[in-house]
Design an enzyme around this catalytic site. Structure first.
Site, mmCIF file in Angstrom:
data_model
loop_
_atom_site.group_PDB
_atom_site.id
_atom_site.type_symbol
_atom_site.label_atom_id
_atom_site.label_comp_id
_atom_site.label_asym_id
_atom_site.label_seq_id
_atom_site.Cartn_x
_atom_site.Cartn_y
_atom_site.Cartn_z
ATOM 1 N N THR A 18 0.829 -1.202 0.000
ATOM 2 C CA THR A 18 0.000 0.000 0.000
ATOM 3 C C THR A 18 0.868 1.259 0.000
ATOM 4 O O THR A 18 0.521 2.267 -0.602
ATOM 5 C CB THR A 18 -0.921 0.017 1.242
ATOM 6 N N SER A 113 6.309 3.589 8.568
ATOM 7 C CA SER A 113 5.139 4.298 9.093
ATOM 8 C C SER A 113 4.746 3.866 10.500
ATOM 9 O O SER A 113 5.507 4.022 11.432
ATOM 10 C CB SER A 113 3.991 4.134 8.114
ATOM 11 N N HIS A 114 3.558 3.276 10.610
ATOM 12 C CA HIS A 114 3.015 2.956 11.930
ATOM 13 C C HIS A 114 3.500 1.595 12.436
ATOM 14 O O HIS A 114 3.122 1.183 13.521
ATOM 15 C CB HIS A 114 1.487 2.945 11.845
ATOM 16 N N LYS A 126 10.247 3.995 0.251
ATOM 17 C CA LYS A 126 9.356 4.259 -0.874
ATOM 18 C C LYS A 126 9.851 5.447 -1.677
ATOM 19 O O LYS A 126 10.621 6.280 -1.187
ATOM 20 C CB LYS A 126 7.926 4.479 -0.397
ATOM 21 N N ASP A 330 1.803 9.250 13.845
ATOM 22 C CA ASP A 330 2.427 7.927 13.737
ATOM 23 C C ASP A 330 3.934 8.025 13.488
ATOM 24 O O ASP A 330 4.520 9.112 13.552
ATOM 25 C CB ASP A 330 1.744 7.104 12.646
ATOM 26 N N ASP A 332 5.944 8.053 10.935
ATOM 27 C CA ASP A 332 6.486 8.978 9.940
ATOM 28 C C ASP A 332 5.701 10.282 9.836
ATOM 29 O O ASP A 332 5.940 11.083 8.936
ATOM 30 C CB ASP A 332 6.565 8.303 8.564
ATOM 31 N N ASP A 334 2.503 11.074 9.176
ATOM 32 C CA ASP A 334 1.435 11.390 8.228
ATOM 33 C C ASP A 334 0.040 11.065 8.759
ATOM 34 O O ASP A 334 -0.956 11.431 8.142
ATOM 35 C CB ASP A 334 1.682 10.739 6.851
ATOM 36 N N ARG A 335 -0.042 10.370 9.895
ATOM 37 C CA ARG A 335 -1.366 10.061 10.455
ATOM 38 C C ARG A 335 -1.692 10.975 11.628
ATOM 39 O O ARG A 335 -0.796 11.546 12.243
ATOM 40 C CB ARG A 335 -1.401 8.626 10.975
ATOM 41 N N GLU A 416 -8.608 9.222 4.699
ATOM 42 C CA GLU A 416 -8.793 7.785 4.848
ATOM 43 C C GLU A 416 -9.242 7.515 6.278
ATOM 44 O O GLU A 416 -8.879 8.244 7.203
ATOM 45 C CB GLU A 416 -7.494 7.041 4.579
ATOM 46 N N GLU A 417 -9.985 6.408 6.425
ATOM 47 C CA GLU A 417 -10.471 6.053 7.760
ATOM 48 C C GLU A 417 -9.331 5.679 8.705
ATOM 49 O O GLU A 417 -9.506 5.633 9.904
ATOM 50 C CB GLU A 417 -11.480 4.906 7.678
ATOM 51 N N LYS A 429 -0.610 12.396 3.123
ATOM 52 C CA LYS A 429 -1.430 12.760 4.264
ATOM 53 C C LYS A 429 -0.524 13.420 5.293
ATOM 54 O O LYS A 429 0.691 13.263 5.238
ATOM 55 C CB LYS A 429 -2.159 11.549 4.830
ATOM 56 N N ARG A 549 -8.935 -6.628 7.657
ATOM 57 C CA ARG A 549 -9.660 -5.455 8.150
ATOM 58 C C ARG A 549 -11.118 -5.583 7.753
ATOM 59 O O ARG A 549 -11.425 -5.860 6.589
ATOM 60 C CB ARG A 549 -9.100 -4.176 7.546
HETATM 61 C C1 VG1 Z 1 -2.909 1.139 5.802
HETATM 62 C C2 VG1 Z 1 -4.169 1.967 5.797
HETATM 63 C C3 VG1 Z 1 -4.206 2.860 4.582
HETATM 64 C C4 VG1 Z 1 -2.936 3.735 4.559
HETATM 65 C C5 VG1 Z 1 -1.715 2.855 4.623
HETATM 66 C C6 VG1 Z 1 -0.426 3.631 4.711
HETATM 67 O O1 VG1 Z 1 -2.883 0.310 4.669
HETATM 68 O O2 VG1 Z 1 -5.310 1.138 5.838
HETATM 69 O O3 VG1 Z 1 -5.364 3.637 4.605
HETATM 70 O O4 VG1 Z 1 -2.896 4.519 3.401
HETATM 71 O O5 VG1 Z 1 -1.775 2.001 5.770
HETATM 72 O O6 VG1 Z 1 -0.416 4.459 5.841
HETATM 73 P P1 VG1 Z 1 -3.292 -1.239 4.728
HETATM 74 O O7 VG1 Z 1 -3.016 -1.757 3.369
HETATM 75 O O8 VG1 Z 1 -2.457 -1.848 5.811
HETATM 76 O O9 VG1 Z 1 -4.738 -1.266 5.096
HETATM 77 V V1 VG1 Z 1 1.036 4.835 6.564
HETATM 78 O O10 VG1 Z 1 0.728 5.903 7.730
HETATM 79 O O11 VG1 Z 1 1.620 3.343 6.755
HETATM 80 O O12 VG1 Z 1 2.058 5.494 5.311
HETATM 81 CO CO CO Z 2 2.415 6.815 8.309
#
Ligand code: VG1
Ligand code: CO
Length: 596
Positions: A18, A113-114, A126, A330, A332, A334-335, A416-417, A429, A549
């Site tokens: 993703t 990220s998270h 990335k 989070d 990085d 962005d959340r 995004e949710e 984001k 999910r």
């Molecule tokens: C998750 C979230 C998605 C978000 C992605 C990257 O992806 O659901 O909405 O864009 O993380 O966010 P997935 O495929 O695990 O559902 V981050 O903050 O990791 O750059």
């Molecule tokens: Co992130």
């Protein structure tokens, strides 16, 4: 300076998910693993000689080592200059900001990220294009193809380049410019929001009006579970969701008292950004930020701003003498998670509230061109778009799908949710941006977070919404759930469950309205005739096992029912989802790992 051409063998697992390539640190530490992927990026994007690249990451374990490798590879792949965040630090939104502002060819962001960090945690990489956004699928697919064909990469033999002091140095013909990671970003924020009004709010410079309800009038709070890393039980969900038990009315400080905030950087990248923006520029007291020192292992935590992993902040906002506003970001940056005093703002609602109040914020007062949300995100934003007379786009999960819409001027706000909100100020984001947007609204409206959200529901109706994550389940079991649902489409299309009649059931496909590219299999949707939905998809960001999910949504127009417990309101949908997916039987899990 000696250039080495190193013979290598392809790895077959370098497929970006993703958001970039994410793997365990020890996978990245294998000989040639990182180098192969970086060379695959360079070969794919084929930047013109002398191009400038941005480079930085969220500071997690292996960040500094990876920066050195990438610099030494860039120097022999024709780059003229690399802008590196000091100490190797750049939050994802700051990297996007610098790519745009400095008009570079693109950038490489090092982050998972998270996901947790540290030697046993995750690492990620990335590529972002010149618009500052994540590379679209056609580029990530091409990078993956290149990674499967690679036979050699190029790297210079040189001492490590100093990255802890601002200034330029040379690596062969290439210039390495170490830049302040915060400055460009903080300036951009100051250009979008009314810093004077927020400063006044945070320093008590304005009188809080209409504060009738004091803390002492509140019924006692149910205590939160104390254990670290607990799963959210329905008990907690009800605490989180029952506005009836919360302070009501306007900002609840006694008149003249300062509006108190708490921002949790979760020992991740936003610490230095939060310090500069909230403390230095907006005058908030130092204790307004917590966990503000970035650590390579995020202090052992899971830098995911949700009710489970940001439990330290949640406990403060639900505790005695809670601040008026809480937020977390989070790994990085962005959340964002937004909390009021004893109140949780669902991220889908947050997007809708920002859209409905954007006219109060200087950077957006000229109006929004449109809104985009990912498919699993609730339709709360659609209702605002309809009332504003602007389009609302539904895209697959992942920020890369918003880029074309923003570049074409079709949308201003995106969300995004999954605690992700942003706008066309950059192409990622942006966690702190969302926090500042909320603070700007609060400074203007002088009401509590809770009042703003409940008034929003009263005006637009409430999209009752929840996401249930089942993390780290065996891949086979997860795939079995998805296959079963696929195989059930024919029966499901006719199905009736109590009062709920299925209207449509498919695997979501998206045709990009700008370039016509098609993305299939983006998540199973079961839509009901009354507007309720169940969505099921597999995560594309995990590194161990699979994460399923389940997204649940129902629309509640009746204001008298807006205070009802989310999990209870969604009970019928939850039961249908569990039944048709055989999730419990196939995974052995009886409870989600995380409930949002
Ligand atoms: C998750 C979230 C998605 C978000 C992605 C990257 O992806 O659901 O909405 O864009 O993380 O966010 P997935 O495929 O695990 O559902 V981050 O903050 O990791 O750059
Ligand atoms: Co992130």
């Amino acid at each position: 300076m000696q250039v080495n051409t190193v013979t290598t063998r392809a790895f077959n697992d370098q497929q970006p998910g993703t958001s970039g390539l994410r793997k365990r640190v020890h996978v990245f530490q294998q000989a040639h693993y990182l180098e192969n992927f970086v060379q695959s990026i360079f070969d794919t994007i084929a930047a013109p000689p002398g191009a400038t690249l941005v480079l930085g990451g969220d500071g997690r374990y292996y960040n500094r080592e990876a920066i050195q490798v990438i610099l030494k590879m860039a120097a022999t792949n024709g780059y003229g200059r690399v802008l590196v965040g000091k100490g190797g630090i750049l939050s994802t939104p700051a990297a996007s900001c610098v790519i745009r502002k400095q008009q570079t060819y693109g950038g490489i962001i090092l982050s998972a990220s998270h996901n947790p960090g540290g030697p046993d945690g995750d690492f990620g990489i990335k590529y972002n294009t010149a618009n500052g956004g994540p590379a679209p699928e056609k580029i990530t697919d091409a990078i993956f193809s290149a990674s499967k064909r690679i036979t050699q990469y190029r790297i210079v033999d040189a001492a490590d380049i100093p990255i802890d002091a601002i200034g330029d140095s040379k690596l062969g013909d290439m210039t390495v410019s170490v830049i302040d990671p915060v400055n460009d970003y903080a300036e951009l924020m100051e250009s979008l929001f009314d810093f004077a009004a927020i400063h006044a709010l945070l320093t008590g410079g304005i009188t809080q009006s209409g504060a009738q309800t004091s803390d002492t009038e509140m019924p006692p709070l149910r205590p939160l579970p104390q254990s670290a890393g607990y799963a959210i039980t329905s008990d907690l969900a009800s605490v989180v969701d029952s506005p009836s038990r919360m302070a009501s009315g306007s900002i609840s400080n006694v008149s003249g008292a300062r509006f108190r905030i708490k921002f949790d950087a979760m020992h991740a990248v936003t610490g230095p950004y939060a310090r500069e923006i909230f403390i230095n520029r907006l005058g908030a007291p130092f204790d307004s930020i917590m966990n503000a020192v970035p650590l390579p292992d995020f202090g052992g935590g899971h830098p995911d701003p949700n009710l489970t992993y940001a439990h330290e902040l949640v406990a403060i906002l639900y505790g005695e003498n809670a601040p008026d506003f809480g937020a977390a970001s989070d790994g990085d940056g962005d959340r964002n998670m937004i909390l009021g005093k004893h109140f949780f703002v669902n991220p889908s609602d947050s997007l809708a509230v920002l859209a409905a109040n954007a006219h109060l914020v200087p950077g957006y007062k000229q109006g929004l061109s449109g809104i985009a949300r990912s498919m699993p995100t609730s339709a709360a934003a659609d209702r605002v778009a309809a009332s504003l007379g602007i389009p609302c786009y539904e895209t697959p999960t992942g920020w890369k799908f918003f880029g074309n819409l923003m570049d074409a001027g079709k949308v201003t706000l995106c969300g995004e949710e999954s605690f992700g909100t942003g706008s066309d100020h950059i192409r990622e984001k942006d966690g702190l941006w969302a926090v500042l947007f909320w603070l700007n609204i609060l400074a203007v409206r002088k009401q509590s977070v809770e009042t703003i959200v409940t008034e929003h529901w009263a005006r637009f109706g409430r999209n009752v919404y929840s996401r249930h994550d089942y993390e780290d389940i065996p891949t086979e079991a997860a795939n079995g759930v998805i296959k079963l649902l696929h195989d059930s489409f024919a029966q499901l299309k006719e199905a009736q469950f109590g009062h709920l009649q299925v209207k449509l059931c498919d695997d979501f496909s998206y045709v990009d309205p700008v370039d016509g590219s098609v993305s299939t299999d983006q998540g199973i949707r079961i839509l009901f005739t009354d507007g309720s939905r169940i969505v099921v998809r597999l995560s594309g960001t995990g590194t161990g096992g699979a994460t399923l999910r389940i997204y649940l949504e129902a629309f509640e127009p009746d204001v008298a029912k807006h205070h009802l417990d989310t999990q209870q309101s969604l009970g019928p949908l939850i039961n249908i989802a569990l039944k048709i997916s055989e999730l419990r039987e196939r995974t052995g899990r009886i409870q989600p790992t995380v409930i949002t």
